[in-house]
Design a protein around this motif. Structure first.
Motif, PDB file in Angstrom:
ATOM      1  N   VAL A  37       0.837  -1.204   0.000  1.00 49.31           N
ATOM      2  CA  VAL A  37       0.000   0.000   0.000  1.00 49.31           C
ATOM      3  C   VAL A  37       0.871   1.254   0.000  1.00 49.31           C
ATOM      4  O   VAL A  37       0.649   2.198  -0.774  1.00 49.31           O
ATOM      5  N   ALA A  38       1.900   1.257   0.854  1.00 46.28           N
ATOM      6  CA  ALA A  38       2.756   2.439   0.958  1.00 46.28           C
ATOM      7  C   ALA A  38       3.529   2.693  -0.324  1.00 46.28           C
ATOM      8  O   ALA A  38       3.651   3.842  -0.769  1.00 46.28           O
ATOM      9  N   SER A  39       4.050   1.638  -0.941  1.00 43.74           N
ATOM     10  CA  SER A  39       4.880   1.830  -2.128  1.00 43.74           C
ATOM     11  C   SER A  39       4.079   2.396  -3.289  1.00 43.74           C
ATOM     12  O   SER A  39       4.521   3.345  -3.961  1.00 43.74           O
ATOM     13  N   VAL A  40       2.917   1.827  -3.543  1.00 39.13           N
ATOM     14  CA  VAL A  40       2.112   2.296  -4.678  1.00 39.13           C
ATOM     15  C   VAL A  40       1.524   3.675  -4.401  1.00 39.13           C
ATOM     16  O   VAL A  40       1.607   4.586  -5.227  1.00 39.13           O
ATOM     17  N   ALA A  41       0.955   3.851  -3.207  1.00 44.16           N
ATOM     18  CA  ALA A  41       0.298   5.117  -2.886  1.00 44.16           C
ATOM     19  C   ALA A  41       1.305   6.265  -2.761  1.00 44.16           C
ATOM     20  O   ALA A  41       1.117   7.347  -3.338  1.00 44.16           O
ATOM     21  N   LEU A  42       2.390   6.037  -2.017  1.00 44.74           N
ATOM     22  CA  LEU A  42       3.341   7.119  -1.799  1.00 44.74           C
ATOM     23  C   LEU A  42       4.206   7.369  -3.026  1.00 44.74           C
ATOM     24  O   LEU A  42       4.632   8.508  -3.263  1.00 44.74           O
ATOM     25  N   GLY A  43       4.473   6.320  -3.814  1.00 49.29           N
ATOM     26  CA  GLY A  43       5.190   6.530  -5.075  1.00 49.29           C
ATOM     27  C   GLY A  43       4.398   7.431  -6.002  1.00 49.29           C
ATOM     28  O   GLY A  43       4.934   8.371  -6.601  1.00 49.29           O
ATOM     29  N   LYS A  44       3.097   7.152  -6.131  1.00 50.83           N
ATOM     30  CA  LYS A  44       2.234   7.988  -6.956  1.00 50.83           C
ATOM     31  C   LYS A  44       2.116   9.398  -6.383  1.00 50.83           C
ATOM     32  O   LYS A  44       2.146  10.396  -7.125  1.00 50.83           O
ATOM     33  N   LEU A  45       1.990   9.499  -5.056  1.00 50.43           N
ATOM     34  CA  LEU A  45       1.886  10.811  -4.418  1.00 50.43           C
ATOM     35  C   LEU A  45       3.121  11.652  -4.688  1.00 50.43           C
ATOM     36  O   LEU A  45       3.029  12.862  -4.918  1.00 50.43           O
ATOM     37  N   SER A  46       4.299  11.026  -4.680  1.00 50.83           N
ATOM     38  CA  SER A  46       5.523  11.787  -4.947  1.00 50.83           C
ATOM     39  C   SER A  46       5.534  12.315  -6.380  1.00 50.83           C
ATOM     40  O   SER A  46       6.095  13.384  -6.641  1.00 50.83           O
ATOM     41  N   ASP A  47       4.922  11.567  -7.329  1.00 47.78           N
ATOM     42  CA  ASP A  47       4.780  12.076  -8.700  1.00 47.78           C
ATOM     43  C   ASP A  47       3.873  13.301  -8.722  1.00 47.78           C
ATOM     44  O   ASP A  47       4.157  14.301  -9.387  1.00 47.78           O
ATOM     45  N   VAL A  48       2.752  13.211  -7.990  1.00 45.18           N
ATOM     46  CA  VAL A  48       1.740  14.273  -8.009  1.00 45.18           C
ATOM     47  C   VAL A  48       2.287  15.563  -7.411  1.00 45.18           C
ATOM     48  O   VAL A  48       2.128  16.654  -7.974  1.00 45.18           O
ATOM     49  N   VAL A  49       2.954  15.463  -6.264  1.00 41.65           N
ATOM     50  CA  VAL A  49       3.450  16.677  -5.595  1.00 41.65           C
ATOM     51  C   VAL A  49       4.803  17.116  -6.133  1.00 41.65           C
ATOM     52  O   VAL A  49       5.267  18.220  -5.813  1.00 41.65           O
ATOM     53  N   GLY A  50       5.445  16.262  -6.935  1.00 37.39           N
ATOM     54  CA  GLY A  50       6.725  16.633  -7.531  1.00 37.39           C
ATOM     55  C   GLY A  50       7.864  16.702  -6.539  1.00 37.39           C
ATOM     56  O   GLY A  50       8.825  17.458  -6.735  1.00 37.39           O
ATOM     57  N   ARG A  51       7.781  15.920  -5.490  1.00 33.36           N
ATOM     58  CA  ARG A  51       8.837  15.909  -4.478  1.00 33.36           C
ATOM     59  C   ARG A  51       9.291  14.478  -4.216  1.00 33.36           C
ATOM     60  O   ARG A  51       8.488  13.549  -4.221  1.00 33.36           O
ATOM     61  N   ARG A  52      10.594  14.321  -3.933  1.00 32.94           N
ATOM     62  CA  ARG A  52      11.157  12.999  -3.644  1.00 32.94           C
ATOM     63  C   ARG A  52      11.864  12.976  -2.272  1.00 32.94           C
ATOM     64  O   ARG A  52      11.695  12.048  -1.496  1.00 32.94           O
ATOM     65  N   ARG A  53      12.660  14.008  -2.001  1.00 33.97           N
ATOM     66  CA  ARG A  53      13.555  13.948  -0.834  1.00 33.97           C
ATOM     67  C   ARG A  53      12.811  13.758   0.477  1.00 33.97           C
ATOM     68  O   ARG A  53      13.230  12.959   1.330  1.00 33.97           O
TER      69      ARG A  53
END
Length: 425
Positions: A294-310
Motif C-alpha cells: 500500500v505504501a509503495s504504490v500510494a506514496l510513489g504515486k503521491l511523490s509524482d503528483v506533488v513533484g517531491r522525492r527527498r
C-alpha cells in the motif's frame, strides 16, 4: 536531472516522454517479483536453515557467523559485478536491444544457481552457488533498472518504482509460504524459486521494446578495457554531488534495513524464544507485506503528483529507524508486530520514491546502465553484507539490542544525507 546527451534526440539515448501502459507495468512488476523471491527468500529462510544444518555446533553463533560470511563473499562479487554489467549493457548491440539479453541471462543464471544450491552439503559449495545466484540477480536487476531510466518518463517513475517495491514485499511472503508450506525440503524450495523466476520473467521479455544501439551511438562510448572497467565503479562526487549523496543515503538506509531483517529468524528463535519462530516470521511478514504494498504504490504515486522525492525518502529512513529502536529498547512479540508496520511504511515509501529519485540524478544518458549499476550496489551490497555485519553486531554488543541500535542509527543517517541532494526536490 540526467545530463544532456550530445546525441539529443537519438532513439537509444533520448529522454523518454511517452508514459508506459498498465500491461507493461504489470509485466515489469512480474519479473521483479520473481527476482525478489530468488534473492530474498533464501536470505530470510533457506540459507540460515541450510547453513545451520552444515554446522552442528551447540553454539548458534557459529552458524550465524558462517551465514554472514557466505553472504559477504557473494556480496563482494556483487559490488564488482554491478557497474561492470551495467557498462556492458550500455555497449550491447543486438537485434534484441541492449537490456533484454542481460535480463534473460541474469534470470537464467540465478535460476541455475538456485537449483544447484539446494543440493549443497558443504559451506564451500554453498558459497559458490549463492554467489552464482547473486551475480545472476545483479545482471538482471541492473538491466531492469536501466530499462526504467530508458523507457519511463520522469513524471511516472514514482508510480513505476512502486511496482518494484510492492513485489519485494509480496515476493518475501509468497516465497516463504512456498518454501515452508508447499515445498518443504531445501532442494525443492530452491528449485521452486528457480522455476518462478523464469516463468515470471517471460512476459516482460516479450513486451519489452528495447531500442537497439546503432553503430554511431556505440562509437561514442569509450571502449571497455581494464582501465575503463576500474573507472566504471567511480563517479566523481565533486562533479556529480547529487549522485554521490543519493548513493550514500541508499547505502545507509539499506544497510540499516538489512542488518536487522536478515537476523529476524535468529532474533525470534534465540532472543524472543517464540514457540514457532518460522511461523511468527511468516506472520510478521504478512503484516510487513500488506503495509509495504500500500505504501509503495500510494506514496510513489503521491511523490509524482506533488513533484517531491527527498521528503519521502527522509520519512522512510526515519520510520525504519523508529522500528529498529523500538526492538532495541523494548524487545517483545508486540514490538515486533509494531516494527513490521513501521518497517513496511518505511520500506514501501523508500523503494518507490528513492528508485525514482535515483534515475533523476544519473550523470549521463549514455552511461545509464553503468551508473544505475553503481546505484544498485547500494541496494544489493548492504543486503549481501548485512548478515555478516549483523552477526558482528550481535557478537560485539553481546546481544540483539546493539544490533537494532546500529540499524536505527544507519537509517536515521541515511534520512539526513538525502536532504543534501539539490537537483531534485
Amino acid at each position: 536531472m540526467i545530463a544532456d546527451t550530445p546525441l539529443g534526440s537519438s532513439a537509444a539515448y533520448a529522454e523518454p516522454t511517452r508514459p508506459v501502459r498498465a500491461g507493461w507495468i504489470a509485466a515489469f512488476a512480474g519479473v521483479w517479483l520473481g527476482l525478489w523471491m530468488a534473492q530474498l527468500v533464501p536470505v530470510q529462510v533457506l540459507l540460515p536453515l541450510q547453513i545451520a544444518a552444515q554446522h552442528t555446533s551447540d553454539d548458534w553463533l557459529v552458524s550465524l557467523v558462517a551465514y554472514g560470511l557466505v553472504s559477504a563473499v557473494a556480496g563482494t562479487f556483487v559490488v564488482i559485478a554491478y557497474p561492470i554489467v551495467g557498462a556492458l549493457s550500455d555497449r550491447t548491440r543486438s537485434r534484441f536491444g541492449r537490456r533484454r539479453p542481460w535480463v534473460l541471462g541474469g534470470v537464467v543464471l540465478a535460476s541455475i544457481g538456485l537449483a544447484l544450491l539446494g543440493v549443497q552439503t558443504a559451506t564451500l559449495g554453498t558459497v559458490a552457488m549463492w554467489t552464482t545466484v547473486m551475480i545472476g540477480f545483479c545482471m538482471a536487476s541492473a538491466a531492469l533498472t536501466a530499462v526504467m531510466a530508458d523507457t519511463v518518463p520522469a513524471g511516472q517513475r514514482g508510480l513505476v518504482s512502486g511496482w518494484i517495491s510492492a513485489p519485494n514485499a509480496l515476493g518475501i511472503l509468497l516465497g516463504i509460504v512456498l518454501v515452508t508450506a508447499v515445498f518443504t525440503t531445501t532442494p525443492a524450495g530452491y528449485l521452486a524459486l528457480a522455476v518462478c523466476a523464469i516463468v515470471l520473467a517471460a512476459p516482460f521479455l516479450v513486451v519489452l521494446r528495447d531500442t537497439p544501439l546503432t553503430a554511431a551511438e556505440a562509437a561514442l562510448l569509450e571502449p571497455l578495457t581494464p582501465r575503463t572497467i576500474l573507472s566504471s565503479i567511480w563517479v566523481d562526487p565533486r562533479r556529480h554531488p547529487d549522485f554521490a549523496w543519493t548513493v550514500a543515503s541508499r547505502v545507509l538506509i539499506n544497510l540499516g534495513n538489512a542488518i536487522a531483517t536478515t537476523m529476524l529468524l535468529y532474533f525470534f528463535t534465540f532472543a524472543l524464544r517464540v514457540a514457532d519462530p518460522t511461523g511468527f516470521l511468516v506472520f510478521t511478514t504478512v503484516i510487513y507485506m500488506a503495509v509495504t504494498i500500500v505504501a509503495s504504490v500510494a506514496l510513489g504515486k503521491l511523490s509524482d503528483v506533488v513533484g517531491r522525492r527527498r521528503v519521502f525518502v527522509f520519512a522512510s529512513g526515519s520510520a525504519q529507524a523508529v522500528a529498529a529502536l523500538l526492538l532495541a529498547i523494548a524487545p517483545s512479540e508486540a514490538a515486533a508486530v509494531a516494527g513490521a508496520v513501521l518497517l513496511g511504511l518505511g520500506q514501501g515509501c523508500f523503494f518507490a520514491v528513492d528508485q525514482a529519485l535515483a534515475t533523476q540524478v544519473l550523470p549521463s544518458a549514455e552511461t545509464r546502465g553503468k551508473d544505475v549499476g553503481i546505484m544498485n550496489i547500494a541496494l544489493a551490497g548492504p543486503q549481501a553484507f548485512g548478515p555478516l555485519l549483523g552477526a558482528g553486531a550481535v557478537v560485539l554488543f553481546g546481544g540483539f539490542p546493539g544490533l537494532f541500535l546500529a540499524s536505527g542509527i544507519a537509517g536515521l543517517l541515511g534520512s539526513i544525507v538525502i536532504m543534501r541532494v539539490r537537483s531534485v526536490r
